[in-house]
Design an enzyme around this catalytic site. Structure first.
Site, PDB file in Angstrom:
ATOM      1  CE  LYS A  62      -4.316  -1.252   0.277  1.00  9.28           C
ATOM      2  NZ  LYS A  62      -5.621  -0.233  -0.677  1.00  9.28           N
ATOM      3  CB  SER A 317      -1.294  -8.418  -0.810  1.00  7.07           C
ATOM      4  OG  SER A 317      -1.611  -9.073  -0.019  1.00  7.07           O
TER       5      SER A 317
END
Length: 424
Positions: A62, A317
């Site tokens: 992110k 992720s």
């Protein structure tokens, strides 16, 4: 149609914009490794590679989108400050970017966000950010953050529906293609709001069109699956919040259009399967993965025959997992595997009943892990809530049969959601 809607529908990701984003974020992001997984390659008889975005400084991808967006703002905008809403990882990316760029940031997070993610956000942002806990879900928090931002004229940094954010996340695609030594047959990536998959699938569609891009979302919050089925963005009335990094009621409209055009397939995976993957990664590979971070790998079992002998990339992720959730993760994994079962057991009100249950009903490898009982003298049978862990899922039917043969069976609770929620 208003201008914003028109802009969303007309947006097409340009590779040049992604390349510019890659240069812009190189100051703060790591070139995360694309590593071969011995464990998963052997299991699936395929070449399985992990893109280790859990190794970023904020332990998730992110940071890419957040920094790309905030660093592209003008001086006046940065001076006013920014605001965002996030279930955790986007918040940390925004906090890190605010600290690096010395811009004030207000970060809204759901009250249900794991404590570890809240503390990390505050740590990365330091004096430059204010964390506000509001709402039970990301969507609740998002709505309140939008109002606050409008009142204070702050620039809203959307976690997934923003071209600059999408372009930042898309840099993962460029890196993978640069790092891969052979053509990639499949790539699996998690999906919440859709920013990562929108960018990633667009890059692969242009640079490696033969690669099948598979989006993976939690079964209890399958908002992209619903949108693709309906042919438009839809808002789910309720969602399962366990996979907090991907528990979104409605995907972004920009993201939906790009994914509809570029994804090969969407898959929703059970939360229990994700939990088992988290445990496997830790026990077998010493990798700490959060629920959303483990989703891509969780999908491989559903494609086992299709990927055999293929080159497969999975996006790991994020690794922002709170250790206090370990007991729940183990419980959900056992339930999914058919190894943990809860019953109402009716014990005869006589001495020796429990001993008989243990000796005659339980199998040699069965273990009682939960027991709640209150003796009622006026009743012939006293109910108890009993949790039993099995060594093999095949032992379940024989266990139930013995309960009934010895008149202990009352009710099976795993299939009774209203009762079961109090136990798990």
């Amino acid at each position: 149609m208003n201008e914003l809607t028109a802009e969303k529908e007309q947006y097409l990701l340009q590779l040049e914009a992604v390349r510019e984003a890659k240069k812009r974020i190189s100051k703060v992001t790591l070139l995360t490794p694309l590593v071969s997984s011995f464990t998963y390659s052997r299991k699936f008889n395929a070449n399985i590679f992990l893109k280790r975005e859990d190794l970023q400084q904020v332990r998730s991808y992110k940071i890419r989108g957040a920094y790309n967006k905030i660093s592209s703002l003008g001086e006046e905008q940065l001076k006013k400050g920014v605001i965002c809403a996030s279930a955790g990882n986007h918040a940390q990316g925004v906090a890190f970017a605010c600290n690096k760029l010395q811009a004030k940031g207000v970060i809204y997070m759901p009250v249900t966000t794991p404590k570890q993610k809240v503390e990390q956000t505050q740590m990365f942002g330091g004096e430059w950010v204010e964390v506000v806990l509001k709402g039970d879900t990301f969507d609740d928090s998002y709505k309140q953050a939008v109002v606050h931002g409008q009142e204070k004229s702050l620039v809203f940094i959307h976690p997934f529906e923003d071209p600059k954010v999408i372009e930042g996340q898309a840099t993962i695609g460029l890196e993978i293609l640069e790092q891969a030594e052979a053509p990639i047959d499949y790539i699996f990536a998690p999906l919440g709001g859709g920013g990562l998959l929108a960018g990633l699938s667009s890059v692969f569609k242009q640079l490696s069109p033969q690669t099948k891009v598979i989006g993976v979302e939690p079964e209890g919050a399958a908002s992209m699956t619903a949108a693709l089925r309906e042919g438009k963005v839809v808002e789910l009335q309720s969602i399962e919040r366990f996979v907090d990094g991907a528990a979104v009621q409605k995907v972004g409209s920009i993201n939906f259009e790009l994914c509809r055009e570029n994804l090969h397939q969407m898959l929703s995976v059970p939360e229990g399967k994700v939990c088992q993957t988290i445990l496997d990664l830790y026990n077998q590979d010493a990798i700490v993965a959060e629920p959303a971070g483990a989703m891509a790998l969780s999908a491989l079992d559903f494609f086992a025959e299709e990927i055999e002998g293929k080159n497969v990339v999975c996006i790991l992720s994020g690794g922002n997992n709170d250790i206090t959730r370990t007991a729940e993760i183990k419980e959900r994994a056992l339930l999914y595997s058919g190894l943990k079962h809860y019953f109402i057991v009716r014990f005869p009100q006589r001495a020796g009943a429990l001993k008989e249950f243990v000796e005659a009903v339980l199998g040699p490898d069965d273990d009682i892990t939960h027991f709640e009982y209150s003796k009622k003298h006026q009743r012939e049978n006293g109910p108890a809530v009993v949790g039993i862990e099995l060594k093999d899922a095949a032992d379940f039917d024989p266990l139930v049969r013995r309960m009934k043969d010895y008149n202990f069976y009352g009710q099976y609770l795993n299939n009774s959601p209203d009762l079961f929620q109090f136990l798990v």
